[in-house]
Design a protein around this motif. Sequence first.
Motif, short mmCIF file in Angstrom:
data_model
loop_
_atom_site.label_atom_id
_atom_site.label_comp_id
_atom_site.label_asym_id
_atom_site.label_seq_id
_atom_site.Cartn_x
_atom_site.Cartn_y
_atom_site.Cartn_z
N VAL A 10 1.64 1.37 -1.47
CA VAL A 10 1.75 2.12 -2.73
C VAL A 10 0.37 2.58 -3.20
CG1 VAL A 10 2.40 1.98 -5.17
CG2 VAL A 10 3.92 1.06 -3.43
N LEU A 11 -0.65 1.76 -2.98
CA LEU A 11 -2.02 2.17 -3.30
C LEU A 11 -2.42 3.39 -2.47
CD1 LEU A 11 -4.11 -1.13 -3.67
CD2 LEU A 11 -3.39 0.45 -5.47
N CYS A 12 -2.04 3.40 -1.21
CA CYS A 12 -2.31 4.57 -0.35
C CYS A 12 -1.56 5.80 -0.87
CB CYS A 12 -1.89 4.28 1.09
SG CYS A 12 -2.87 3.01 1.91
N PHE A 13 -0.33 5.60 -1.29
CA PHE A 13 0.48 6.68 -1.87
C PHE A 13 -0.19 7.24 -3.12
CE2 PHE A 13 4.00 7.86 -4.78
CZ PHE A 13 4.55 8.90 -4.04
N ILE A 14 -0.71 6.35 -3.96
CA ILE A 14 -1.39 6.76 -5.19
C ILE A 14 -2.68 7.52 -4.86
CG2 ILE A 14 -2.71 5.86 -7.17
CD1 ILE A 14 -0.55 3.68 -7.41
N LEU A 15 -3.44 7.06 -3.87
CA LEU A 15 -4.65 7.76 -3.45
C LEU A 15 -4.34 9.18 -2.96
CD1 LEU A 15 -6.59 4.93 -1.57
CD2 LEU A 15 -7.18 5.97 -3.76
N GLY A 16 -3.19 9.33 -2.29
CA GLY A 16 -2.76 10.66 -1.86
C GLY A 16 -2.49 11.58 -3.05
N ILE A 17 -1.85 11.04 -4.08
CA ILE A 17 -1.58 11.82 -5.30
C ILE A 17 -2.89 12.26 -5.95
CG2 ILE A 17 -0.59 11.73 -7.62
CD1 ILE A 17 1.47 9.73 -6.53
N ILE A 51 0.08 0.84 19.42
CA ILE A 51 0.76 1.21 18.17
C ILE A 51 0.97 -0.02 17.29
CG2 ILE A 51 2.93 2.07 17.21
CD1 ILE A 51 3.10 3.96 19.60
N HIS A 52 1.32 -1.14 17.92
CA HIS A 52 1.54 -2.38 17.16
C HIS A 52 0.25 -2.82 16.45
CE1 HIS A 52 3.20 -6.27 16.09
NE2 HIS A 52 2.12 -6.86 16.61
N LYS A 53 -0.88 -2.69 17.13
CA LYS A 53 -2.16 -3.11 16.55
C LYS A 53 -2.59 -2.18 15.42
CE LYS A 53 -3.77 -6.85 18.50
NZ LYS A 53 -4.14 -8.02 17.68
N SER A 54 -2.28 -0.89 15.55
CA SER A 54 -2.73 0.09 14.55
C SER A 54 -1.62 0.47 13.56
CB SER A 54 -3.24 1.35 15.24
OG SER A 54 -2.22 1.91 16.07
N LYS A 55 -0.52 -0.31 13.56
CA LYS A 55 0.62 0.01 12.71
C LYS A 55 0.25 0.07 11.24
CE LYS A 55 5.40 -1.40 11.83
NZ LYS A 55 6.47 -2.39 12.16
N SER A 56 -0.56 -0.89 10.77
CA SER A 56 -0.94 -0.93 9.36
C SER A 56 -1.72 0.32 8.96
CB SER A 56 -1.79 -2.17 9.08
OG SER A 56 -1.07 -3.35 9.38
N VAL A 57 -2.66 0.72 9.82
CA VAL A 57 -3.47 1.91 9.53
C VAL A 57 -2.59 3.16 9.52
CG1 VAL A 57 -5.39 3.34 10.31
CG2 VAL A 57 -5.53 0.85 10.50
N LEU A 58 -1.69 3.26 10.50
CA LEU A 58 -0.80 4.42 10.58
C LEU A 58 0.11 4.52 9.36
CD1 LEU A 58 0.24 4.25 14.36
CD2 LEU A 58 -1.31 5.91 13.28
N LEU A 59 0.64 3.39 8.91
CA LEU A 59 1.49 3.39 7.72
C LEU A 59 0.70 3.82 6.49
CD1 LEU A 59 3.67 0.17 8.20
CD2 LEU A 59 4.50 2.52 8.04
N GLY A 60 -0.54 3.33 6.39
CA GLY A 60 -1.38 3.72 5.25
C GLY A 60 -1.63 5.22 5.24
N GLY A 65 -0.36 10.63 3.08
CA GLY A 65 0.14 11.99 3.27
C GLY A 65 1.38 12.27 2.44
N ILE A 66 2.27 11.27 2.33
CA ILE A 66 3.48 11.45 1.50
C ILE A 66 3.09 11.69 0.04
CG2 ILE A 66 5.53 10.27 0.59
CD1 ILE A 66 5.73 8.84 3.31
N GLY A 67 2.07 10.96 -0.43
CA GLY A 67 1.58 11.16 -1.80
C GLY A 67 1.08 12.58 -2.00
N ILE A 68 0.34 13.12 -1.03
CA ILE A 68 -0.17 14.50 -1.11
C ILE A 68 0.99 15.50 -1.15
CG2 ILE A 68 -1.37 16.29 0.21
CD1 ILE A 68 -3.29 14.12 1.19
N ILE A 69 1.96 15.30 -0.27
CA ILE A 69 3.08 16.25 -0.15
C ILE A 69 3.94 16.26 -1.41
CG2 ILE A 69 5.21 16.75 1.11
CD1 ILE A 69 3.75 15.44 3.58
N ILE A 70 4.30 15.08 -1.92
CA ILE A 70 5.17 15.01 -3.10
C ILE A 70 4.47 15.55 -4.33
CG2 ILE A 70 6.40 13.43 -4.65
CD1 ILE A 70 7.07 11.72 -2.27
N HIS A 71 3.17 15.23 -4.48
CA HIS A 71 2.45 15.75 -5.65
C HIS A 71 2.29 17.26 -5.57
CE1 HIS A 71 0.21 15.47 -9.29
NE2 HIS A 71 -0.91 15.95 -8.76
#
Length: 590
Positions: A10-17, A51-60, A65-71
Amino acid sequence: MNKQPLFILVLCFILGIVFQDQFSLNKTAIFIFAGICSAIFATLFFKSYLIHKSKSVLLGIMFFGIGIIIHCCNMVTSSETNFDSSKKTVVFKISKKLNSNEKYKNYECIAQVGKKYFSSIVRIPVERDQLDFDHYYKVEAFIGKLKPPQYDFQFDYSHYLKRKNIGYQLYVSNEILSVPRTDLDIQEKIKQKRLKVLQNIDNTDISAQSREFLKGIILADRTEIDSSVVQDFSRSGLVHFLAISGTHIMVIFGLFYFLFKLVLPLKFRRYTIIISLVFLWFFAAFIGFGNSVLRSCTMLTVYFIYVLLQRKPDVLHSMALSAFIILIFDTHQLFNIGFQLSFIAVLGIFWLNQPILKCLPKQDGYGKKLIFNTISISISAQLATLPLVLYYFHQFSFISILANFVIVPFSELIIMLSFGMAGLIALHLDFDIINMVYDFVIHGLLKSIHWFADFDFLFFENISMNLVEVFLLSIIIYVLRFVFLKFNFKNIMRFIILSLMFFIVRSGFNIKENQREEILVHQVGKDKVLSIKDGNRAYFWMANTSDREKVIKYVINPYSSSRRLKNIELKSLEGITKKIIYKSKIYDIN
């Protein structure tokens, strides 16, 4: 990421906004981000060590990006409509009642001029009858475009309204014609019902101050409340008590839960929670889904969903999920001061409450638990929100800690009494004895708050604070947890070093600002005010006929906090003087 995945996402989402709000990426960039998010989402279904090792980074990255798109979608507004300065025939319907002032009653409305529709603020003379949702209105009005402030230190009201897609204001002086509406939707019918209850409260025998307090604390209507009462709540640090917040929602939910628990048998306890939540949301809908109401109801609902699913409630998960639900529908909520303060307060209680409790005497009884928990929660919330309070309001009162300690324990009783009072009035039940009791209690409460607000020597205003200082002060408050938990040399030195860094940076900003010299002419209504800044001192010249309080509130105080002034001197312009002499130089106000 493993401990608090939802909170970090959610912090990543907020940073995108925030990123999109600052840089306003074009459509090409938005499509690129949409492609990246889609690709990341697709790769999550593949089983790969990398992908398993970088999953956290990819989700962030995906949530950013979702925050940017929705805003970006929320920033899309209708094309601007231009009007000349002449009067226009306007047809409008109101969508929200706003705060009144000494001259106007103010409303948000949907207006039509010819075939053009637009959102606007409508201002009608204060002596006119109140508008409602049951009518369309037709009037000759001046249409003014909302303009940005004259200088950078002033509140940008036009930008605030732009987030709500409002760019105009109607000034009404002629007679208003009205026609009954037959096309009210459910939301407008609920708003009209609420307006009727507010009018019923106005017709009761209780005093004006008690009526306005009742409308504010239960029905979220502070539009007519006396400015001196608001000032008392603000100066005493109790303004959160006047607005509907988490405390109010919890008490009202508790009332519903208590009543349904009496009716339903023990085996239906789960359904008691569900029914209580449903009625709470009905109440939220009735009072208009205000920002603070929506936040509190969402957070409470998420918390009890954890309870109903028999999972241990997690404050950070509940808070993060509530924020995500609210922002996914309206990303502009992130820039609402109430949104920021409410979530920061909850975060502060989560981070500091238990460490502060450990520093207080042992809580070995119900009375001690109640007292010390009230103190620790109040201190935690105030410490956490302090940087933002100083940044937005530039004021702080040390009496607020004592005021919250004394008043907050009685808040549940006041809210329950007010809720019952509003319910009786809504049902057209009027009892003189109940009116007298309510009047007595509220007058006592307001006098107590006024007493706290009168401690001027504990109240500080025009405190300068910028975002860099907010960041450093927030880190200091973050480190306080470790000082409370383990009072050792390492934690104390960390706190001291950060504090010294904060004061060094603050001193640097003060020195830089004190080197600025500037001469400004401020427009206040029809009057002009000349200011000359010399180091950390400023002189203001105003006409004798100027509204002194308005000049201080809207010009001098914001300018003082922005320019980090220590000395202010007010001077009067005699007669029709348009020129002044300062340091052998002549300045023309025009």
